[in-house]
Design a protein around this motif. Sequence first.
Motif, PDB file in Angstrom:
ATOM      1  N   LEU A   3       3.289  -2.203  -3.489  1.00 30.63           N
ATOM      2  CA  LEU A   3       2.904  -1.884  -2.161  1.00 30.63           C
ATOM      3  C   LEU A   3       2.490  -0.338  -1.683  1.00 30.63           C
ATOM      4  CD1 LEU A   3       3.629  -3.133   0.647  1.00 30.63           C
ATOM      5  CD2 LEU A   3       5.891  -1.998   0.674  1.00 30.63           C
ATOM      6  N   PRO A   4       1.573  -0.248  -1.152  1.00 32.76           N
ATOM      7  CA  PRO A   4       1.178   1.108  -0.943  1.00 32.76           C
ATOM      8  C   PRO A   4       2.049   1.857   0.043  1.00 32.76           C
ATOM      9  CG  PRO A   4      -0.395  -0.540  -0.267  1.00 32.76           C
ATOM     10  CD  PRO A   4       0.631  -1.188  -0.361  1.00 32.76           C
ATOM     11  N   ARG A   5       2.529   2.941  -0.798  1.00 31.41           N
ATOM     12  CA  ARG A   5       3.592   3.685   0.136  1.00 31.41           C
ATOM     13  C   ARG A   5       2.813   4.394   1.305  1.00 31.41           C
ATOM     14  NH1 ARG A   5       7.776   7.132  -2.705  1.00 31.41           N
ATOM     15  NH2 ARG A   5       9.052   8.008  -0.864  1.00 31.41           N
ATOM     16  N   ASP A   6       1.529   4.675   1.257  1.00 28.93           N
ATOM     17  CA  ASP A   6       0.928   5.278   2.401  1.00 28.93           C
ATOM     18  C   ASP A   6       0.949   4.433   3.644  1.00 28.93           C
ATOM     19  OD1 ASP A   6      -0.450   4.117   0.456  1.00 28.93           O
ATOM     20  OD2 ASP A   6      -2.513   5.222   0.753  1.00 28.93           O
ATOM     21  N   PHE A   7       0.777   3.115   3.402  1.00 32.52           N
ATOM     22  CA  PHE A   7       0.526   2.260   4.690  1.00 32.52           C
ATOM     23  C   PHE A   7       1.928   2.515   5.226  1.00 32.52           C
ATOM     24  CE2 PHE A   7      -2.876  -1.245   3.460  1.00 32.52           C
ATOM     25  CZ  PHE A   7      -3.619  -0.411   2.964  1.00 32.52           C
ATOM     26  N   VAL A   8       2.944   2.037   4.581  1.00 32.08           N
ATOM     27  CA  VAL A   8       4.360   2.001   5.266  1.00 32.08           C
ATOM     28  C   VAL A   8       4.601   3.485   5.989  1.00 32.08           C
ATOM     29  CG1 VAL A   8       6.855   1.809   4.686  1.00 32.08           C
ATOM     30  CG2 VAL A   8       5.008   0.374   3.588  1.00 32.08           C
ATOM     31  N   GLU A   9       4.193   4.498   5.235  1.00 26.14           N
ATOM     32  CA  GLU A   9       4.574   5.704   5.736  1.00 26.14           C
ATOM     33  C   GLU A   9       3.640   6.099   7.165  1.00 26.14           C
ATOM     34  OE1 GLU A   9       4.014   8.360   2.485  1.00 26.14           O
ATOM     35  OE2 GLU A   9       6.065   8.119   1.789  1.00 26.14           O
ATOM     36  N   ALA A  10       2.486   5.582   7.149  1.00 30.50           N
ATOM     37  CA  ALA A  10       1.628   5.626   8.222  1.00 30.50           C
ATOM     38  C   ALA A  10       2.235   5.040   9.462  1.00 30.50           C
ATOM     39  CB  ALA A  10       0.186   5.085   7.691  1.00 30.50           C
ATOM     40  N   ALA A  11       2.675   3.551   9.162  1.00 28.58           N
ATOM     41  CA  ALA A  11       3.286   2.855  10.198  1.00 28.58           C
ATOM     42  C   ALA A  11       4.688   3.499  10.618  1.00 28.58           C
ATOM     43  CB  ALA A  11       3.686   1.541   9.619  1.00 28.58           C
ATOM     44  N   LEU A  12       5.420   4.035   9.833  1.00 29.98           N
ATOM     45  CA  LEU A  12       6.639   4.733  10.077  1.00 29.98           C
ATOM     46  C   LEU A  12       6.383   6.032  10.932  1.00 29.98           C
ATOM     47  CD1 LEU A  12       9.045   4.294   7.147  1.00 29.98           C
ATOM     48  CD2 LEU A  12       9.182   3.246   9.251  1.00 29.98           C
ATOM     49  N   ALA A  13       5.198   6.777  10.731  1.00 36.61           N
ATOM     50  CA  ALA A  13       4.991   8.017  11.053  1.00 36.61           C
ATOM     51  C   ALA A  13       4.615   7.715  12.597  1.00 36.61           C
ATOM     52  CB  ALA A  13       3.984   8.710  10.461  1.00 36.61           C
ATOM     53  N   THR A  14       3.862   6.577  12.929  1.00 33.40           N
ATOM     54  CA  THR A  14       3.549   6.419  14.212  1.00 33.40           C
ATOM     55  C   THR A  14       4.433   5.526  15.125  1.00 33.40           C
ATOM     56  OG1 THR A  14       2.598   4.275  13.336  1.00 33.40           O
ATOM     57  CG2 THR A  14       0.996   6.088  13.730  1.00 33.40           C
ATOM     58  N   GLY A  15       5.788   5.654  14.615  1.00 36.36           N
ATOM     59  CA  GLY A  15       6.697   5.197  15.378  1.00 36.36           C
ATOM     60  C   GLY A  15       7.192   3.665  15.196  1.00 36.36           C
ATOM     61  N   ALA A  16       6.555   2.856  14.305  1.00 39.48           N
ATOM     62  CA  ALA A  16       7.211   1.598  14.200  1.00 39.48           C
ATOM     63  C   ALA A  16       8.422   1.606  13.443  1.00 39.48           C
ATOM     64  CB  ALA A  16       6.389   0.979  13.242  1.00 39.48           C
ATOM     65  N   SER A  17       9.508   0.446  14.037  1.00 34.07           N
ATOM     66  CA  SER A  17      10.874   0.398  13.411  1.00 34.07           C
ATOM     67  C   SER A  17      10.591  -0.176  12.225  1.00 34.07           C
ATOM     68  CB  SER A  17      11.455  -0.428  14.344  1.00 34.07           C
ATOM     69  OG  SER A  17      11.240  -1.823  14.424  1.00 34.07           O
ATOM     70  N   PRO A  18      11.575  -0.189  11.111  1.00 32.57           N
ATOM     71  CA  PRO A  18      11.618  -0.648   9.766  1.00 32.57           C
ATOM     72  C   PRO A  18      11.449  -2.235   9.902  1.00 32.57           C
ATOM     73  CG  PRO A  18      13.264   0.823   9.892  1.00 32.57           C
ATOM     74  CD  PRO A  18      12.816   0.899  11.385  1.00 32.57           C
ATOM     75  N   LEU A  19      12.118  -2.826  10.848  1.00 34.02           N
ATOM     76  CA  LEU A  19      11.737  -4.404  10.928  1.00 34.02           C
ATOM     77  C   LEU A  19      10.318  -4.723  11.222  1.00 34.02           C
ATOM     78  CD1 LEU A  19      14.676  -6.093  13.189  1.00 34.02           C
ATOM     79  CD2 LEU A  19      13.656  -6.375  10.783  1.00 34.02           C
ATOM     80  N   ARG A  20       9.862  -3.925  12.316  1.00 38.69           N
ATOM     81  CA  ARG A  20       8.480  -4.068  12.562  1.00 38.69           C
ATOM     82  C   ARG A  20       7.326  -3.573  11.382  1.00 38.69           C
ATOM     83  NH1 ARG A  20       5.238  -4.810  17.161  1.00 38.69           N
ATOM     84  NH2 ARG A  20       3.517  -3.734  17.065  1.00 38.69           N
ATOM     85  N   VAL A  21       7.869  -2.711  10.740  1.00 37.61           N
ATOM     86  CA  VAL A  21       6.992  -2.402   9.616  1.00 37.61           C
ATOM     87  C   VAL A  21       7.021  -3.575   8.380  1.00 37.61           C
ATOM     88  CG1 VAL A  21       6.834  -1.038   7.389  1.00 37.61           C
ATOM     89  CG2 VAL A  21       7.487  -0.019   9.824  1.00 37.61           C
ATOM     90  N   VAL A  22       7.994  -4.351   8.309  1.00 34.08           N
ATOM     91  CA  VAL A  22       8.213  -5.639   7.460  1.00 34.08           C
ATOM     92  C   VAL A  22       7.449  -6.488   7.837  1.00 34.08           C
ATOM     93  CG1 VAL A  22       9.893  -7.194   6.770  1.00 34.08           C
ATOM     94  CG2 VAL A  22      10.617  -4.856   6.432  1.00 34.08           C
ATOM     95  N   SER A  23       7.588  -6.740   9.389  1.00 32.46           N
ATOM     96  CA  SER A  23       6.870  -7.906   9.743  1.00 32.46           C
ATOM     97  C   SER A  23       5.383  -7.726   9.832  1.00 32.46           C
ATOM     98  CB  SER A  23       7.580  -8.375  11.038  1.00 32.46           C
ATOM     99  OG  SER A  23       7.278  -7.282  11.949  1.00 32.46           O
ATOM    100  N   THR A  24       4.918  -6.464  10.385  1.00 26.76           N
ATOM    101  CA  THR A  24       3.525  -6.333  10.334  1.00 26.76           C
ATOM    102  C   THR A  24       2.639  -5.714   9.341  1.00 26.76           C
ATOM    103  OG1 THR A  24       3.788  -4.253  11.601  1.00 26.76           O
ATOM    104  CG2 THR A  24       3.794  -5.990  12.957  1.00 26.76           C
ATOM    105  N   VAL A  25       3.480  -5.132   8.431  1.00 27.08           N
ATOM    106  CA  VAL A  25       2.610  -4.319   7.086  1.00 27.08           C
ATOM    107  C   VAL A  25       2.960  -5.198   5.843  1.00 27.08           C
ATOM    108  CG1 VAL A  25       2.321  -2.452   5.939  1.00 27.08           C
ATOM    109  CG2 VAL A  25       2.711  -2.189   8.258  1.00 27.08           C
ATOM    110  N   ILE A  26       4.434  -5.202   5.596  1.00 19.17           N
ATOM    111  CA  ILE A  26       4.742  -5.667   3.969  1.00 19.17           C
ATOM    112  C   ILE A  26       4.415  -7.175   4.280  1.00 19.17           C
ATOM    113  CG2 ILE A  26       6.639  -5.812   2.702  1.00 19.17           C
ATOM    114  CD1 ILE A  26       7.814  -3.345   3.963  1.00 19.17           C
ATOM    115  N   VAL A  27       4.935  -8.066   4.893  1.00 20.64           N
ATOM    116  CA  VAL A  27       4.979  -9.252   4.839  1.00 20.64           C
ATOM    117  C   VAL A  27       3.461  -9.914   4.820  1.00 20.64           C
ATOM    118  CG1 VAL A  27       5.401 -11.680   6.009  1.00 20.64           C
ATOM    119  CG2 VAL A  27       7.098 -10.053   5.745  1.00 20.64           C
TER     120      VAL A  27
END
Lengths: 563, 331
Positions: free
Chosen positions: A169-193
Amino acid sequence: MGASTGRGREDWLLAALVAVTAVLAVAPVLRLLLESAFPSAGGGPAVAVLSQPATWNAARRTLETTLGGTLLAAAIGCVMALLAALTDVRARPLLVFGFVLPLMIPPQVTAIAWLQVFGPASPLLKMLDLAPPLGTRNPLYTREGIILLLGVHYAPLVFLTLRAGLRRLPRDFVEAALATGASPLRVVSTVIVPIMMPSLVAGVMLTMVSCVGNFGIPALLGIPGGYTVLTTLIYQRLAGLGPRVLSDVATLSVLIGLIVLVGIWLQARLLARADYRIGGTSADPPRFELGRWRPAAEALAWGLVLFTFVLPMLAMVLTSLVPAYGVKLTAANATLENYRFVMFDHGPTRRAFVNSFLLSAGAALALVALSLPLGWFMARRGGRLLGALAFASELPYALPGVVLAIACILLFLKPLPLLGFGLYNTVWIILVAYLMRFLILVLRPVVGAYQQLDRSYEEAAQMAGARFAFRQRTIALPMVAPAAAAGALIVFLTAFNELTVSALLWSSGAETLGVAVFSLEQGGDSTYAAALAGLSVVVTIAIMAATSLAGRRMPKGVVPWRD
Amino acid sequence: MALKTKTLKTALLSAAAALLAGWTAASAQTLVLYTSQPDKDAAETTAAFSRRNPGVKVEIFRSGTTEIMNKLMAEIAAGDPKPDVLLVADSISLELLKKENRLLAHPEADVANLPAEAYDRDRTYFGTKLITSGIVYNTGAKERPASWKDLADPKYRGQIVMPSPLYSGAAAITVSTFAARPDFGWGYIESLMKGNQATAVRGNGAVLRSVASGEKAYGILVDFMALNAKQKGSPVEFVIPAEGLTAVTEPVAILRTSRNQKAAKAFVDFLISEEGQKLAVGQGYLPAHRKVAPPAGYPSVDSLRIMPMDMAGLLATIEADKKRFADSFGQ
């Protein structure tokens, strides 16, 4: 060396791979179809069995338990993979180890342990004063019971394949999402899954095919509950005898093939819409801090390990320590006599360990060697032929083991054409049967991993003049290695205790561990059987710990319980 | 590291060589036996036979009766059945092979001391012991059943376990014996299965586990499993029902395609001889031979009440009975 010769060499390799896979995946199924269409006992095709209501009843029930079991396994496997790969739970390697181990406990052992735990004779429930009165029907003798056990037993398949994907899993995708204010649950459902779809689908497909073909769990829970699925119906027919049994069984096997086909069609639909390729391995996958939720998450994870591994193991160990089945274990009567017997007095023990180890390790290695190039072609070139081959590889795993064994007898009884020697009554027929049966367990995760791999790296290397083999070794291989290793581990653990295939194919001197345990069990020696099964668990854990040490030299993520 | 790789390679190679060595071709003096006997018994039996017949090497394939018949059927379908001799739990499968003309008659076999029910009239198969099915109960159970009819009493509701006739040959014979008798019939079977909600599991081993662990209190089980478990200390007791036991004979037969018929006949002769029968007694089985005493702790053969059954009649109805069982009780 011109580009066209390079391509030509690839084509030769592809042709060789296709030929080997066709022998492994297509030959046994074709031989069964032949038996169904032209029974050797004479007469027309065996279609009568398709007009019996019992057949369709069983097919419907297979669908129900498969669907339920797969969903449950996917849910448990996903939660565990996310917890173990992306959060800061403590003692992660131990947790992963504990969650992989249930795979090596044969499903029927888990089923027996759970029956004891929830039945009227349960020591646990008795202690809590919750034991149902004698004569109460065990709640596991139902459809829901079968679904529960299938889900729990196969969750590690989803877990292992998904975890191998999460490593990348690319760390930068997740960090980008978190940096723009997405909640962890939202990161899971819109990026990771979404990114993990190929790995997830690969794991879910393996689980689905495993559920369709499982015999041990519906045999222990479904037969007493009067709930017949296709695999138990096939076994019923096989116990029924008559000259046309083989053709009936072959016809029923076609139904299993159809159910698998539906699953594969669904999978193709799921994956068709998007492109899942991502860049190289990240140095370190991202980790979410659970904060105050950490104790709850840890309790959940260890609770699962308790139910899927510790409880069945405990039941097995307790049984192996009593002098006779059903005797209450006390400090006074606990005995190691059962272990002494199986270790020193029981002739087949040593041979069985050696055979099963060589067979399962050999099958795992050979399948990795085959799946790495074949998976690359399937993910990169695609096409009808390779698609059909991928489907065919699912079938020997979805069929009940006894049916595959029958197909192997039909294929290999006579000496091989041209070669003049036979495999029958040698240990090699078991190896070939294992290669047939477990091919998909490595191929599916590897294809999933290639689908996630961005091809630009390989193209860059190709432009720079790197040859096919070199590109594979230096670029593709390290990135799919975790998935291949996960597959190899699943094969090793499943094959080490395998019974249904080798029960028909073993010969003097070539008994497997599964056969040795089964023989003791059948003679009514359940305590000896428990001791031998317990011994095999100890040996497996030792082997896995040893790979942990060897894992230091391998690419990151190859040994699942090493960070 | 290089050294390590080398040792590993050597180890793997020698292991492969060991596997290859197991790959010996069958010689003329090899007797291939497919048997459902437990491991230890099969090894003892063949060792004793080999002492009497030093020139013959016996190769064993051991598995459940169903697995053995599946293997044999596949071999027949592929055109080359391997075994010389079959030794399986019940005569249903052998009767079927006989019908297809696959068994070799052995008219010289000495059957003087075998009861007439124990061997085939045409001398194609011979019972080697008596494996009876009776009632087993957990010693912690409330009731002490004395007869099959007792088990139909509502007191036993939900507490009975039996091997499913759909998966076990001995159980199929038990159910068909009940079905064929006017004083039992399908009414009795229904009162067990529907009225008392008996649980049918796969195989006798599962019945023993269930009753010994107390999951169910009462069961229908083969004698030797119950008596051996009791002797080891399991909390179980075996009951000979007032109406009599049902029985299978663990018959032995020679295949017509046998490549070594002389040795095969010698093996059959050994099994039904006084010596072979004493060996079976030593392993905890009831002998078929009239002059051989049963194992200690067993009732004498004469006192055993076996429910009279007409084997030929049973064989005609057994498949229909199984189907009816499957249809009626939701299997």
